[in-house]
Design an enzyme around this catalytic site. Structure first.
Site, PDB file in Angstrom:
ATOM      1  N   ASP A   9      59.602  66.897  78.380  1.00  0.00           N
ATOM      2  CA  ASP A   9      58.433  66.528  79.166  1.00  0.00           C
ATOM      3  C   ASP A   9      57.456  65.930  78.146  1.00  0.00           C
ATOM      4  O   ASP A   9      57.566  66.194  76.942  1.00  0.00           O
ATOM      5  CB  ASP A   9      57.862  67.800  79.814  1.00  0.00           C
ATOM      6  CG  ASP A   9      56.506  67.564  80.450  1.00  0.00           C
ATOM      7  OD1 ASP A   9      56.381  66.595  81.221  1.00  0.00           O
ATOM      8  OD2 ASP A   9      55.567  68.330  80.163  1.00  0.00           O
ATOM      9  N   LEU A  10      56.529  65.104  78.598  1.00  0.00           N
ATOM     10  CA  LEU A  10      55.613  64.439  77.654  1.00  0.00           C
ATOM     11  C   LEU A  10      54.306  65.230  77.470  1.00  0.00           C
ATOM     12  O   LEU A  10      54.020  65.718  76.373  1.00  0.00           O
ATOM     13  CB  LEU A  10      55.317  63.017  78.159  1.00  0.00           C
ATOM     14  CG  LEU A  10      54.359  62.168  77.327  1.00  0.00           C
ATOM     15  CD1 LEU A  10      54.927  61.880  75.939  1.00  0.00           C
ATOM     16  CD2 LEU A  10      54.073  60.835  78.048  1.00  0.00           C
ATOM     17  N   THR A  17      47.904  65.692  76.249  1.00  0.00           N
ATOM     18  CA  THR A  17      47.072  64.821  77.080  1.00  0.00           C
ATOM     19  C   THR A  17      46.330  65.601  78.166  1.00  0.00           C
ATOM     20  O   THR A  17      45.483  65.026  78.840  1.00  0.00           O
ATOM     21  CB  THR A  17      47.924  63.723  77.746  1.00  0.00           C
ATOM     22  OG1 THR A  17      49.111  64.340  78.202  1.00  0.00           O
ATOM     23  CG2 THR A  17      48.234  62.607  76.787  1.00  0.00           C
ATOM     24  N   GLY A  46      51.761  69.108  85.215  1.00  0.00           N
ATOM     25  CA  GLY A  46      53.065  68.715  85.742  1.00  0.00           C
ATOM     26  C   GLY A  46      53.020  68.193  87.169  1.00  0.00           C
ATOM     27  O   GLY A  46      54.034  67.798  87.728  1.00  0.00           O
ATOM     28  N   ARG A  49      49.626  62.542  90.223  1.00  0.00           N
ATOM     29  CA  ARG A  49      48.207  62.151  90.330  1.00  0.00           C
ATOM     30  C   ARG A  49      47.629  62.469  91.716  1.00  0.00           C
ATOM     31  O   ARG A  49      46.589  63.106  91.844  1.00  0.00           O
ATOM     32  CB  ARG A  49      48.071  60.650  90.029  1.00  0.00           C
ATOM     33  CG  ARG A  49      46.663  60.238  89.693  1.00  0.00           C
ATOM     34  CD  ARG A  49      46.616  58.744  89.390  1.00  0.00           C
ATOM     35  NE  ARG A  49      47.549  58.359  88.336  1.00  0.00           N
ATOM     36  CZ  ARG A  49      47.924  57.107  88.084  1.00  0.00           C
ATOM     37  NH1 ARG A  49      47.439  56.119  88.805  1.00  0.00           N
ATOM     38  NH2 ARG A  49      48.775  56.844  87.111  1.00  0.00           N
ATOM     39  N   ASN A 118      51.689  56.733  83.177  1.00  0.00           N
ATOM     40  CA  ASN A 118      51.121  56.206  81.930  1.00  0.00           C
ATOM     41  C   ASN A 118      52.009  56.460  80.718  1.00  0.00           C
ATOM     42  O   ASN A 118      51.582  56.203  79.582  1.00  0.00           O
ATOM     43  CB  ASN A 118      49.742  56.829  81.698  1.00  0.00           C
ATOM     44  CG  ASN A 118      48.721  56.329  82.712  1.00  0.00           C
ATOM     45  OD1 ASN A 118      48.439  55.128  82.779  1.00  0.00           O
ATOM     46  ND2 ASN A 118      48.191  57.224  83.522  1.00  0.00           N
ATOM     47  N   LYS A 145      58.285  67.008  90.385  1.00  0.00           N
ATOM     48  CA  LYS A 145      58.747  68.341  89.989  1.00  0.00           C
ATOM     49  C   LYS A 145      58.096  69.335  90.953  1.00  0.00           C
ATOM     50  O   LYS A 145      56.940  69.127  91.308  1.00  0.00           O
ATOM     51  CB  LYS A 145      58.289  68.649  88.549  1.00  0.00           C
ATOM     52  CG  LYS A 145      58.857  67.690  87.498  1.00  0.00           C
ATOM     53  CD  LYS A 145      58.177  67.911  86.146  1.00  0.00           C
ATOM     54  CE  LYS A 145      58.610  66.853  85.135  1.00  0.00           C
ATOM     55  NZ  LYS A 145      57.902  66.943  83.842  1.00  0.00           N
ATOM     56  N   ASP A 170      56.438  72.506  79.672  1.00  0.00           N
ATOM     57  CA  ASP A 170      55.290  73.420  79.551  1.00  0.00           C
ATOM     58  C   ASP A 170      54.725  73.829  80.913  1.00  0.00           C
ATOM     59  O   ASP A 170      53.824  74.662  80.968  1.00  0.00           O
ATOM     60  CB  ASP A 170      54.169  72.777  78.721  1.00  0.00           C
ATOM     61  CG  ASP A 170      53.482  71.652  79.468  1.00  0.00           C
ATOM     62  OD1 ASP A 170      54.189  70.830  80.078  1.00  0.00           O
ATOM     63  OD2 ASP A 170      52.233  71.598  79.457  1.00  0.00           O
TER      64      ASP A 170
HETATM   65  C1  G6P Z   1      52.022  64.855  84.033  1.00  0.00           C
HETATM   66  C2  G6P Z   1      50.777  65.711  83.815  1.00  0.00           C
HETATM   67  C3  G6P Z   1      49.949  65.794  85.072  1.00  0.00           C
HETATM   68  C4  G6P Z   1      49.666  64.408  85.618  1.00  0.00           C
HETATM   69  C5  G6P Z   1      50.971  63.658  85.899  1.00  0.00           C
HETATM   70  C6  G6P Z   1      50.750  62.240  86.401  1.00  0.00           C
HETATM   71  O1  G6P Z   1      52.936  65.568  84.770  1.00  0.00           O
HETATM   72  O2  G6P Z   1      51.134  67.016  83.386  1.00  0.00           O
HETATM   73  O3  G6P Z   1      48.749  66.483  84.788  1.00  0.00           O
HETATM   74  O4  G6P Z   1      48.892  64.464  86.797  1.00  0.00           O
HETATM   75  O5  G6P Z   1      51.720  63.613  84.683  1.00  0.00           O
HETATM   76  O6  G6P Z   1      50.179  61.475  85.390  1.00  0.00           O
HETATM   77  P1  G6P Z   1      49.598  60.009  85.580  1.00  0.00           P
HETATM   78  O7  G6P Z   1      49.385  59.531  84.154  1.00  0.00           O
HETATM   79  O8  G6P Z   1      50.647  59.197  86.280  1.00  0.00           O
HETATM   80  O9  G6P Z   1      48.348  60.115  86.357  1.00  0.00           O
HETATM   81 MG    MG Z   2      53.793  68.904  80.853  1.00  0.00          MG
END
Ligand code: G6P
Ligand code: MG
Length: 225
Positions: A9-10, A17, A46, A49, A118, A145, A170
């Protein structure tokens, strides 16, 4: 070794972030007059948006139309992109690059499985855009997920069978997604939160190939894999 690919996972595993997501959501909630705390932010880890915005609106007891929600989500993302545009390679979490290098030296593929749209920008800013053999993210996956799609897609793109994949996550929803995919899952964070993971470590600085081999042996002996 049974493990042929590690899928990361990123957000919260490779880079932190979560603080930028929080800053951007905080700005939005201030504009909306909704009280939003760091604890509330934990619920967004996780989560996609739009689903994150839904949680925030639920906290604030607000009901909005789809076009209104789309505008707010776009505004949040504009602010978020402002923050991540300033990220540097120094923000890669401790041990991540070292562990990935060790895996590659041992011919284990490395893939990314993130909900974030992103992902390409973040990888570019931290200088990791050529590191991963396969990337499944918010741009080529639609089901959030705990649906396993993001990890099964990463496995497919990496050319590795499900049984050969180990996921690093995480978020609770991410651990569930990995288990739903039928993969081994190593949680990053607190064992009392990530209860269902096969092993939990504080961060990738606590990971190495020997630990992975021991985990495979333990799960094999316990009849789990
Ligand atoms: C990850 C993060 C989330 C976030 C999601 C979408 O899973 O843990 O907190 O909302 O990505 O991210 P984005 O950059 O597309 O808004
Ligand atoms: Mg994560």
């Amino acid at each position: 070794m049974r493990t042929k690919a590690c899928i990361f996972d990123l957000d919260g595993v490779i880079v932190d972030t979560a603080k930028y997501h929080y800053m951007a959501w905080k700005r939005l909630t201030e504009k909306l007059g909704i009280t939003f705390t760091v604890t509330d932010n934990e619920r967004l880890k996780g989560v996609s948006r739009m689903a994150s915005l839904d949680i925030i609106l639920e906290i604030g007891g607000r009901k909005l139309t789809m076009p209104e929600k789309q505008e707010l989500a776009a505004q949040k993302n504009e602010w978020y992109v402002e923050y991540i545009n300033m990220m540097t390679p120094g923000e890669i979490l401790p041990g991540a690059s070292e562990f990935i290098d060790e895996l590659k030296r041992n011919n284990i593929r490395v893939a990314l499985g993130s909900a974030s749209k992103n992902t390409p920008l973040i990888l570019e800013r931290v200088g990791m855009n050529h590191v991963f053999d396969a990337i499944a993210d918010g741009n080529n996956v639609t089901k959030a997920k705990p649906d396993p799609e993001v990890f099964t897609k990463a496995a497919e793109l990496a050319g590795v069978e499900i049984t050969g994949c180990v996921v690093f996550e995480d978020a609770i929803a991410g651990v569930e997604a990995a288990l739903n995919a039928g993969m081994i899952c190593i949680g990053i964070g607190d064992p009392s939160v990530l209860k269902d993971a096969h092993l939990v470590v504080k961060g990738l600085h606590e990971m190495n190939l020997d630990k992975l081999i021991s985990l495979e042996k333990r799960l094999g002996n316990e009849g789990i894999i």
